[in-house]
Enzyme design. Structure first.
Site, PDB file in Angstrom:
ATOM      1  N   TYR A  43      -3.953  -2.609 -10.380  1.00  0.00           N
ATOM      2  CA  TYR A  43      -3.873  -2.288  -8.645  1.00  0.00           C
ATOM      3  C   TYR A  43      -2.888  -3.517  -8.145  1.00  0.00           C
ATOM      4  O   TYR A  43      -2.156  -3.117  -7.387  1.00  0.00           O
ATOM      5  CB  TYR A  43      -5.283  -2.423  -8.233  1.00  0.00           C
ATOM      6  CG  TYR A  43      -5.269  -2.071  -6.608  1.00  0.00           C
ATOM      7  CD1 TYR A  43      -4.961  -1.092  -5.861  1.00  0.00           C
ATOM      8  CD2 TYR A  43      -5.562  -3.573  -5.867  1.00  0.00           C
ATOM      9  CE1 TYR A  43      -5.109  -1.208  -4.496  1.00  0.00           C
ATOM     10  CE2 TYR A  43      -5.623  -3.324  -4.483  1.00  0.00           C
ATOM     11  CZ  TYR A  43      -5.198  -2.508  -3.951  1.00  0.00           C
ATOM     12  OH  TYR A  43      -5.102  -2.354  -2.485  1.00  0.00           O
ATOM     13  N   SER A  48       0.790  -1.298   0.072  1.00  0.00           N
ATOM     14  CA  SER A  48       0.023  -0.133  -0.053  1.00  0.00           C
ATOM     15  C   SER A  48       0.752   1.277  -0.158  1.00  0.00           C
ATOM     16  O   SER A  48       0.315   2.381  -0.199  1.00  0.00           O
ATOM     17  CB  SER A  48      -1.016   0.076   1.234  1.00  0.00           C
ATOM     18  OG  SER A  48      -2.128  -0.782   0.987  1.00  0.00           O
ATOM     19  N   VAL A  68       1.027  -3.782   3.817  1.00  0.00           N
ATOM     20  CA  VAL A  68       0.914  -5.074   4.489  1.00  0.00           C
ATOM     21  C   VAL A  68       2.233  -6.029   4.103  1.00  0.00           C
ATOM     22  O   VAL A  68       2.422  -6.915   4.855  1.00  0.00           O
ATOM     23  CB  VAL A  68      -0.409  -5.866   4.000  1.00  0.00           C
ATOM     24  CG1 VAL A  68      -1.345  -5.381   4.595  1.00  0.00           C
ATOM     25  CG2 VAL A  68      -0.315  -6.193   2.621  1.00  0.00           C
ATOM     26  N   LYS A 124       0.511   3.339  -2.840  1.00  0.00           N
ATOM     27  CA  LYS A 124      -0.838   4.354  -3.147  1.00  0.00           C
ATOM     28  C   LYS A 124      -0.535   5.531  -3.016  1.00  0.00           C
ATOM     29  O   LYS A 124      -1.151   6.503  -3.529  1.00  0.00           O
ATOM     30  CB  LYS A 124      -1.865   3.844  -2.076  1.00  0.00           C
ATOM     31  CG  LYS A 124      -2.351   2.424  -2.236  1.00  0.00           C
ATOM     32  CD  LYS A 124      -3.348   2.052  -1.002  1.00  0.00           C
ATOM     33  CE  LYS A 124      -3.882   0.581  -0.896  1.00  0.00           C
ATOM     34  NZ  LYS A 124      -4.442   0.411   0.156  1.00  0.00           N
ATOM     35  N   TYR A 150      -4.517   3.529   8.046  1.00  0.00           N
ATOM     36  CA  TYR A 150      -5.756   2.903   8.441  1.00  0.00           C
ATOM     37  C   TYR A 150      -6.372   3.215   9.616  1.00  0.00           C
ATOM     38  O   TYR A 150      -6.446   4.711   9.957  1.00  0.00           O
ATOM     39  CB  TYR A 150      -5.939   1.355   8.103  1.00  0.00           C
ATOM     40  CG  TYR A 150      -5.208   1.010   7.051  1.00  0.00           C
ATOM     41  CD1 TYR A 150      -5.633   1.406   5.828  1.00  0.00           C
ATOM     42  CD2 TYR A 150      -3.995   0.156   6.924  1.00  0.00           C
ATOM     43  CE1 TYR A 150      -5.163   1.074   4.490  1.00  0.00           C
ATOM     44  CE2 TYR A 150      -3.307  -0.120   5.713  1.00  0.00           C
ATOM     45  CZ  TYR A 150      -3.853   0.390   4.684  1.00  0.00           C
ATOM     46  OH  TYR A 150      -3.080  -0.168   3.425  1.00  0.00           O
TER      47      TYR A 150
END
Ligand code: GLU
Length: 303
Positions: free
Chosen positions: A190, A63, A256, A66, A238
């Site tokens: 993705y 992530s 992760v 992103k 998160y």
């Protein structure tokens, strides 16, 4: 300040840790990574990089990617992006689906999975995933000033094979008119974006463009750089984003794979990697290491 000594101390401390968190299991390729790894790097705008531990071992940035896609999306379409994705912390897990239903297919922010899928979809915009991935790699390589950065196809395939929850998020957004490409194309892009592999040294260097410091690569406007940092501060971890801000006081983005990229505006970019995760899916020792580093250096955006 002796950065090298600080990093060596942190690394020695982390090597001793018995509770190293739990390696992500839902992507089979990530489950094979040893939780014993620990690496940390600090890149300065001068070009100097200080490292300790496994800072030269490539890991799946997941992530953290992103952040780069968000920078590309904002460069491509500017504030139009925010019609499709919000910029509020979600207070939910990275792959949560309930909130998306309540909010009619508009994800809370670009760093939860649903929001990142929309952001990737926006950059993809009718192009072949291969072109998108080429552009993404060019962006990351330019930021890191290193061409030896690649996608691990086995990790992408592994996530593709088990990514039903992400598929559900994509189809849900499609039903709300918030996915413009065929879901398989957006998801393929993705999954491969998440499978980019980098070392701590590369990832720390790749973060420099977000420091806005003199000498750092200029890849986004100063206003945009401030805003991407704001998003990282509020949404980068998160449902533990508040905790990270409280403990560290610096914008960061976790993945992760156990990596975290942290920005010290005007001064440095940091990357840490330890594959074991805490309950919120953020690197357990990585978070602790960054907290120690922030304490020892005094680095904080609130000082
Ligand atoms: N590729 C991962 C997923 O979509 C990214 C999640 C993360 O790194 O937090 O599930």
């Amino acid at each position: 300040m002796d950065l090298q000594a600080i990093l060596d101390d942190i690394c020695a401390e982390m090597r001793k840790a018995e509770d190293r968190g739990v390696v992500a299991r839902y992507i089979p390729q990530l489950a094979q990574v040893s939780p014993d790894h620990f690496g940390v790097s600090v890149a300065l705008p001068s070009g100097q990089v200080f490292s300790a531990g496994d800072a030269q071992v490539p890991f799946s940035i997941q992530s953290v990617s992103k952040v780069f896609t968000l920078a590309m999306a904002l460069g491509r379409m500017g504030d139009q992006l925010w019609t499709r994705v919000g910029r509020e912390p979600s207070g939910e897990a990275f792959n949560a689906i309930l909130q998306l239903e309540r909010e009619k297919g508009r994800p809370r922010n670009p760093f939860i999975n649903a929001g990142a899928i929309v952001t990737t979809d926006a950059v993809l915009a009718g192009h072949a995933p291969r072109e998108f991935l080429g552009e993404l790699l060019r962006f990351i390589r330019t930021a890191a000033q290193d061409d030896d950065i690649h996608i691990n196809d086995a990790v992408a395939a592994s996530e593709q094979a088990t990514g039903d929850l992400n598929r559900s998020l994509a189809y849900f957004m499609l039903s709300h008119g918030n996915l413009l490409n065929a879901p398989d194309l957006t998801l393929g892009a993705y999954f491969h974006q998440c499978a980019v592999e980098m070392t701590c040294e590369q990832l720390a260097r790749a973060g420099l463009f977000l420091t806005g410091a003199a000498g750092a690569p200029r890849m986004v406007s100063p206003a945009r750089q401030h805003r991407i940092n704001a998003m990282m501060m509020l949404c980068g971890h998160y449902d533990a984003s508040g905790d990270f801000a409280y403990r560290v006081g610096l914008p960061g983005k976790s993945g992760v794979g156990g990596g975290i990229m942290v920005i010290v505006p005007g001064r440095a970019a940091i990357s840490v990697w330890s594959p074991g995760l805490n309950a919120q899916g953020n690197s357990k020792l990585g978070t602790e290491a960054i907290e120690m580093l922030a304490q020892r250096t005094g680095w904080s955006v609130f000082r």
